[in-house]
Design an enzyme around this catalytic site. Structure first.
Site, PDB file in Angstrom:
ATOM      1  N   ASP A 150       0.825  -1.206   0.000  1.00 47.22           N
ATOM      2  CA  ASP A 150       0.000   0.000   0.000  1.00 47.22           C
ATOM      3  C   ASP A 150       0.860   1.257   0.000  1.00 47.22           C
ATOM      4  O   ASP A 150       2.076   1.191   0.206  1.00 47.22           O
ATOM      5  CB  ASP A 150      -0.971   0.002   1.197  1.00 47.22           C
ATOM      6  CG  ASP A 150      -0.307  -0.435   2.499  1.00 47.22           C
ATOM      7  OD1 ASP A 150       0.933  -0.302   2.616  1.00 47.22           O
ATOM      8  OD2 ASP A 150      -1.008  -0.913   3.393  1.00 47.22           O
ATOM      9  N   ASN A 152      -7.360  -3.528  14.472  1.00 47.52           N
ATOM     10  CA  ASN A 152      -8.747  -3.824  14.100  1.00 47.52           C
ATOM     11  C   ASN A 152      -8.861  -5.007  13.127  1.00 47.52           C
ATOM     12  O   ASN A 152      -9.924  -5.257  12.576  1.00 47.52           O
ATOM     13  CB  ASN A 152      -9.408  -2.585  13.479  1.00 47.52           C
ATOM     14  CG  ASN A 152      -8.741  -2.134  12.184  1.00 47.52           C
ATOM     15  OD1 ASN A 152      -7.739  -2.714  11.754  1.00 47.52           O
ATOM     16  ND2 ASN A 152      -9.273  -1.100  11.562  1.00 47.52           N
ATOM     17  N   HIS A 186      -7.182  -5.264  10.231  1.00 45.39           N
ATOM     18  CA  HIS A 186      -6.964  -4.986   8.807  1.00 45.39           C
ATOM     19  C   HIS A 186      -5.670  -5.636   8.322  1.00 45.39           C
ATOM     20  O   HIS A 186      -4.745  -5.875   9.089  1.00 45.39           O
ATOM     21  CB  HIS A 186      -7.008  -3.480   8.491  1.00 45.39           C
ATOM     22  CG  HIS A 186      -5.838  -2.671   8.949  1.00 45.39           C
ATOM     23  ND1 HIS A 186      -5.923  -1.317   9.190  1.00 45.39           N
ATOM     24  CD2 HIS A 186      -4.541  -2.993   9.184  1.00 45.39           C
ATOM     25  CE1 HIS A 186      -4.741  -0.863   9.549  1.00 45.39           C
ATOM     26  NE2 HIS A 186      -3.888  -1.851   9.559  1.00 45.39           N
ATOM     27  N   GLU A 214      -9.605  -2.274   5.422  1.00 45.28           N
ATOM     28  CA  GLU A 214     -10.244  -2.018   6.704  1.00 45.28           C
ATOM     29  C   GLU A 214     -11.496  -2.892   6.846  1.00 45.28           C
ATOM     30  O   GLU A 214     -11.977  -3.463   5.854  1.00 45.28           O
ATOM     31  CB  GLU A 214     -10.614  -0.532   6.787  1.00 45.28           C
ATOM     32  CG  GLU A 214      -9.421   0.427   6.680  1.00 45.28           C
ATOM     33  CD  GLU A 214      -8.590   0.526   7.958  1.00 45.28           C
ATOM     34  OE1 GLU A 214      -8.566  -0.429   8.758  1.00 45.28           O
ATOM     35  OE2 GLU A 214      -7.951   1.573   8.149  1.00 45.28           O
TER      36      GLU A 214
HETATM   37  P1  PGA Z   1       2.167  -1.756  12.467  1.00 44.61           P
HETATM   38  O1  PGA Z   1       0.939  -1.747  11.471  1.00 44.61           O
HETATM   39  O2  PGA Z   1       3.182  -2.658  11.857  1.00 44.61           O
HETATM   40  O3  PGA Z   1       2.649  -0.331  12.519  1.00 44.61           O
HETATM   41  O4  PGA Z   1       1.668  -2.269  13.765  1.00 44.61           O
HETATM   42  C1  PGA Z   1       0.473  -2.976  11.005  1.00 44.61           C
HETATM   43  C2  PGA Z   1      -0.731  -2.749  10.163  1.00 44.61           C
HETATM   44  O5  PGA Z   1      -1.458  -1.779  10.399  1.00 44.61           O
HETATM   45  O6  PGA Z   1      -0.961  -3.560   9.253  1.00 44.61           O
END
Ligand code: PGA
Length: 236
Positions: free
Chosen positions: A67, A128, A130, A135
């Site tokens: 992304d 959450n 995702h 999301e």
């Molecule tokens: P993070 O994010 O590695 O900063 O915990 C992971 C994600 O949101 O997929």
């Protein structure tokens, strides 16, 4: 789905780095799906250190990032392209023209497909549930597309990367979809720290896809390894 728990993030990151390096030895044209965020930083440190010592050859590797934020320049300090350059690409001999990020106007799924598909997809997981910026509410057949970040994700990213200032966090991104991710031949999801405990325990209890918890889609893939530290996963 296989779960592999390590005591520490350091041990887990080293394990995954070794696994990737082993694959790279077998296949110099490895196609990697890469993630950003705090989770893969130690993995990338391990891969960078390996290059310093062993000069493992990355020159034929293709990478496809999951992304990218929208609304900021690719050279912005907060862009995921900058993140990857800093944490990995500038430390190994990957050809920059072999590194890819989703962009508006490019059929990213077709680009990945045309290049033979992703061999190993690295994923983090949001608090959450995702994966990428898919999301809650994302559908199983979602492809690379523009997505709105949830308030929870904006807050989490503000706290981690923007000195807590939500206003600075882009509100949209372009993300590989769930369908795009599930097309990878192998998926390795990393989760470290107590903030991921809820998501990992939910992932362990999943029996079918639930669009409110996008990581549940991984149950439909036949080769998924979930690598955690002892804070993210309770039971030994
Ligand atoms: P993070 O994010 O590695 O900063 O915990 C992971 C994600 O949101 O997929």
């Amino acid at each position: 789905m296989e779960f592999k728990k390590f005591k520490t993030e350091d041990e887990a990151s080293k394990y995954v780095a070794d696994l990737i390096l082993e694959e790279l030895k077998q296949n110099s044209k490895l196609k990697l799906g890469l993630a950003t965020g705090s989770t893969p930083i130690k993995l990338y440190n391990n891969l960078s250190n390996d290059y310093k010592i062993n000069k493992t050859n990355w020159s034929s590797v293709l990478s496809f990032n999951l992304d990218e934020y929208l609304g900021i320049d690719k050279n912005d300090p907060q862009s995921y392209q900058t993140f990857m350059n800093e944490h990995l690409f500038s430390n190994i001999n990957i050809s920059i023209e072999n590194t890819h990020f989703p962009k508006i106007g490019i059929d990213y799924d077709e680009l990945i497909n045309k290049n033979g598909g992703i061999d190993i997809q690295i994923l983090g997981i949001g608090t959450n549930g995702h994966i990428g910026f898919n999301e809650p509410g994302s559908s199983l057949d979602s492809k690379t597309r523009i997505v709105d970040l949830t308030q929870e994700t904006i807050q989490v990213n503000a706290d981690k990367f923007f000195d807590g200032d939500q206003k600075q966090v882009p509100k949209q991104a372009i993300s590989m979809g769930i369908d795009s991710i599930l097309k990878a031949k192998k998926i390795i999801l990393l989760a470290f720290g107590a903030s991921k405990k809820w998501a990992i325990s939910k992932l362990k209890s999943i029996i079918s896809f639930d669009s409110n918890f996008p990581a549940s889609s991984l149950i439909l893939h036949k080769d998924v390894l979930v690598v955690t530290d002892s804070e993210a996963e309770l039971d030994l």
